[in-house]
Design a protein around this motif. Structure first.
Motif, PDB file in Angstrom:
ATOM      1  N   PHE A  23      -4.439  -3.060   3.873  1.00 51.41           N
ATOM      2  CA  PHE A  23      -3.242  -3.778   2.923  1.00 51.41           C
ATOM      3  C   PHE A  23      -2.330  -3.611   3.997  1.00 51.41           C
ATOM      4  O   PHE A  23      -1.947  -2.578   3.961  1.00 51.41           O
ATOM      5  CB  PHE A  23      -3.689  -3.834   1.535  1.00 51.41           C
ATOM      6  CG  PHE A  23      -4.742  -4.707   0.767  1.00 51.41           C
ATOM      7  CD1 PHE A  23      -4.742  -5.901   0.364  1.00 51.41           C
ATOM      8  CD2 PHE A  23      -4.787  -3.491  -0.012  1.00 51.41           C
ATOM      9  CE1 PHE A  23      -5.855  -5.621  -0.197  1.00 51.41           C
ATOM     10  CE2 PHE A  23      -6.752  -3.591  -0.616  1.00 51.41           C
ATOM     11  CZ  PHE A  23      -6.812  -5.259  -0.970  1.00 51.41           C
ATOM     12  N   ALA A  24      -2.056  -4.810   4.570  1.00 48.87           N
ATOM     13  CA  ALA A  24      -1.228  -4.570   5.006  1.00 48.87           C
ATOM     14  C   ALA A  24       0.947  -5.375   5.008  1.00 48.87           C
ATOM     15  O   ALA A  24       0.367  -6.291   4.046  1.00 48.87           O
ATOM     16  CB  ALA A  24      -1.018  -5.167   6.738  1.00 48.87           C
ATOM     17  N   PHE A  25       1.883  -4.265   4.730  1.00 49.35           N
ATOM     18  CA  PHE A  25       3.022  -4.386   4.263  1.00 49.35           C
ATOM     19  C   PHE A  25       3.968  -4.559   5.849  1.00 49.35           C
ATOM     20  O   PHE A  25       3.357  -3.608   6.370  1.00 49.35           O
ATOM     21  CB  PHE A  25       3.366  -3.191   3.188  1.00 49.35           C
ATOM     22  CG  PHE A  25       2.407  -3.581   2.449  1.00 49.35           C
ATOM     23  CD1 PHE A  25       2.964  -4.945   1.178  1.00 49.35           C
ATOM     24  CD2 PHE A  25       1.465  -2.882   1.549  1.00 49.35           C
ATOM     25  CE1 PHE A  25       2.219  -4.418   0.074  1.00 49.35           C
ATOM     26  CE2 PHE A  25       0.574  -2.888   0.233  1.00 49.35           C
ATOM     27  CZ  PHE A  25       1.449  -4.191  -0.558  1.00 49.35           C
ATOM     28  N   LEU A  46       3.567  -3.178  10.699  1.00 53.08           N
ATOM     29  CA  LEU A  46       3.347  -2.956   9.304  1.00 53.08           C
ATOM     30  C   LEU A  46       2.353  -2.187   9.723  1.00 53.08           C
ATOM     31  O   LEU A  46       2.401  -1.766  10.208  1.00 53.08           O
ATOM     32  CB  LEU A  46       2.563  -4.786   9.025  1.00 53.08           C
ATOM     33  CG  LEU A  46       2.584  -6.195  10.160  1.00 53.08           C
ATOM     34  CD1 LEU A  46       0.476  -6.488   9.818  1.00 53.08           C
ATOM     35  CD2 LEU A  46       3.151  -6.261   8.364  1.00 53.08           C
ATOM     36  N   GLY A 161      -6.226 -13.683   6.798  1.00 51.19           N
ATOM     37  CA  GLY A 161      -4.653 -13.859   7.046  1.00 51.19           C
ATOM     38  C   GLY A 161      -4.767 -12.076   7.499  1.00 51.19           C
ATOM     39  O   GLY A 161      -3.714 -11.590   7.651  1.00 51.19           O
ATOM     40  N   SER A 162      -6.265 -11.538   8.244  1.00 52.56           N
ATOM     41  CA  SER A 162      -5.815  -9.777   8.451  1.00 52.56           C
ATOM     42  C   SER A 162      -5.206 -10.071   9.006  1.00 52.56           C
ATOM     43  O   SER A 162      -4.842 -10.854  10.295  1.00 52.56           O
ATOM     44  CB  SER A 162      -7.128  -9.836   8.879  1.00 52.56           C
ATOM     45  OG  SER A 162      -6.590  -8.707   9.476  1.00 52.56           O
ATOM     46  N   PRO A 163      -3.884  -9.152   9.298  1.00 57.24           N
ATOM     47  CA  PRO A 163      -3.260  -8.748  10.845  1.00 57.24           C
ATOM     48  C   PRO A 163      -3.856  -8.858  12.359  1.00 57.24           C
ATOM     49  O   PRO A 163      -3.243  -8.064  13.234  1.00 57.24           O
ATOM     50  CB  PRO A 163      -2.031  -7.665  10.954  1.00 57.24           C
ATOM     51  CG  PRO A 163      -3.342  -6.494   9.643  1.00 57.24           C
ATOM     52  CD  PRO A 163      -3.912  -7.954   8.300  1.00 57.24           C
ATOM     53  N   THR A 223       3.886 -10.014  -0.864  1.00 60.29           N
ATOM     54  CA  THR A 223       2.616 -10.301  -0.606  1.00 60.29           C
ATOM     55  C   THR A 223       1.873  -8.943   0.245  1.00 60.29           C
ATOM     56  O   THR A 223       2.224  -9.669   1.711  1.00 60.29           O
ATOM     57  CB  THR A 223       2.346 -11.981  -0.042  1.00 60.29           C
ATOM     58  OG1 THR A 223       3.392 -12.000  -1.345  1.00 60.29           O
ATOM     59  CG2 THR A 223       0.599 -12.397  -0.139  1.00 60.29           C
ATOM     60  N   PRO A 224       1.245  -8.480   0.402  1.00 56.06           N
ATOM     61  CA  PRO A 224       0.318  -7.541   0.681  1.00 56.06           C
ATOM     62  C   PRO A 224      -0.955  -8.802   1.748  1.00 56.06           C
ATOM     63  O   PRO A 224      -1.519  -9.489   1.185  1.00 56.06           O
ATOM     64  CB  PRO A 224      -1.174  -7.149  -0.708  1.00 56.06           C
ATOM     65  CG  PRO A 224      -1.116  -7.782  -1.349  1.00 56.06           C
ATOM     66  CD  PRO A 224       0.254  -8.676  -1.373  1.00 56.06           C
ATOM     67  N   LEU A 225      -1.429  -8.223   2.973  1.00 55.95           N
ATOM     68  CA  LEU A 225      -2.231  -9.019   2.778  1.00 55.95           C
ATOM     69  C   LEU A 225      -3.464  -8.007   3.513  1.00 55.95           C
ATOM     70  O   LEU A 225      -3.052  -6.764   4.416  1.00 55.95           O
ATOM     71  CB  LEU A 225      -1.654  -9.203   4.906  1.00 55.95           C
ATOM     72  CG  LEU A 225      -0.645  -9.860   5.366  1.00 55.95           C
ATOM     73  CD1 LEU A 225      -0.523  -9.866   6.825  1.00 55.95           C
ATOM     74  CD2 LEU A 225      -1.035 -11.566   4.439  1.00 55.95           C
ATOM     75  N   PRO A 226      -4.767  -8.589   2.983  1.00 55.34           N
ATOM     76  CA  PRO A 226      -5.985  -8.015   3.321  1.00 55.34           C
ATOM     77  C   PRO A 226      -6.219  -7.585   4.807  1.00 55.34           C
ATOM     78  O   PRO A 226      -6.551  -9.085   5.720  1.00 55.34           O
ATOM     79  CB  PRO A 226      -7.032  -8.733   2.345  1.00 55.34           C
ATOM     80  CG  PRO A 226      -6.460  -9.514   1.664  1.00 55.34           C
ATOM     81  CD  PRO A 226      -4.974  -9.669   3.011  1.00 55.34           C
ATOM     82  N   ALA A 227      -6.698  -6.182   5.055  1.00 58.10           N
ATOM     83  CA  ALA A 227      -6.724  -6.039   6.582  1.00 58.10           C
ATOM     84  C   ALA A 227      -8.410  -6.379   7.030  1.00 58.10           C
ATOM     85  O   ALA A 227      -8.555  -6.338   8.247  1.00 58.10           O
ATOM     86  CB  ALA A 227      -5.833  -4.728   7.618  1.00 58.10           C
TER      87      ALA A 227
END
Length: 251
Positions: A23-25, A46, A161-163, A223-227
């Motif tokens: 997860f990205a922060f 991130l 939403g993955s970066p 909000t974390p981004l599932p990566a």
């Protein structure tokens, strides 16, 4: 006691299955979780917290017979980091921020010989076709992790939403990393190197997730981004004895 917590001898185990979800922060959000001397290993501003689910068998000191090993389930929470040592090398690895297991003995042994912050949880594993749900709870019944993934094979897209632009880039933050870093009181680090014969992860579908540490400071409110989400099976793994490494001084 300090000697024991430095992982004083090599250890081996077999992983029947490993699932790692990152997860990205924003890097500045993760900074309080990473001690001075470590850099956050990031991508376009991130950083990444990985939830690693590991079905472990026969964990034991290297050289001991397999029947003396411990079988357990592990849920580990890690931040991707780098350590520049005094020789100038940049070691890429993980800072462990927490570990959960279903075995009381592993809590005792893990906290005796590492700084990985083990605690015992109740683990419920449900399978429905190719989908698996992992639900872990504290003794008071509160949820620490509730995650469902689908190891269905075929063409799988990155999580919404993955970066990352593609799976090749996402693979850089899938683990395992060569090293783990545990801080000492004097600013040095216990560095443990892991090795395995093969590691060919395959993407899995992340369906649902709840991670309780994301509701705690310093991650609360972000909000974390599932990566990414990967799985691998049937891995023999070895950890070397820990060694003390000092980070290079800035400048």
């Amino acid at each position: 006691m300090n000697y024991l917590k430095r992982h004083p001898f090599p250890v081996v185990a077999r992983f029947d299955r490993v699932v790692a979800v990152s997860f990205a922060f924003p890097q500045e959000v993760l900074r309080p979780l990473v001690p001075e001397g470590l850099e956050i290993d990031g991508y376009e501003g991130l950083g990444f917290v990985t939830v690693a689910l590991v079905w472990t068998r026969q964990l034991r000191p290297a050289g001991f017979p397999a029947f003396l090993g411990q079988d357990f389930f592990l849920a580990g929470y890690r931040v991707f980091t780098r350590l520049r040592d005094e020789s100038g090398r940049r070691l890429r690895g993980l800072k462990i921020i927490g570990s959960e297991t279903d075995q009381r003995r592993m809590v005792t042994l893990g906290n005796l010989m590492t700084g990985y912050n083990y605690r015992q949880v109740k683990v419920a594993i449900e399978t429905n076709g190719t989908a698996t749900r992992i639900h872990t709870t504290r003794p008071d019944g509160s949820t620490t992790l509730d995650l469902t993934f689908d190891d269905c094979g075929g063409e799988i897209g990155l999580p919404a939403g993955s970066p990352f632009p593609d799976w090749r880039t996402a693979r850089r933050f899938a683990g395992p990393m060569p090293f783990t870093f545990s801080p000492e009181a004097d600013g040095s680090f216990v560095v443990i190197e892991g090795s395995r014969a093969d590691w060919t992860p395959r993407p899995v579908v992340l369906k649902e997730w709840q991670v309780s540490i994301f509701d705690e400071p310093p991650l609360k409110g972000v909000t974390p981004l599932p990566a990414n989400a990967f799985a691998v099976n049937d891995i023999d793994y070895r950890w070397s004895r820990g060694r003390i490494v000092r980070a290079s001084k800035p400048g």
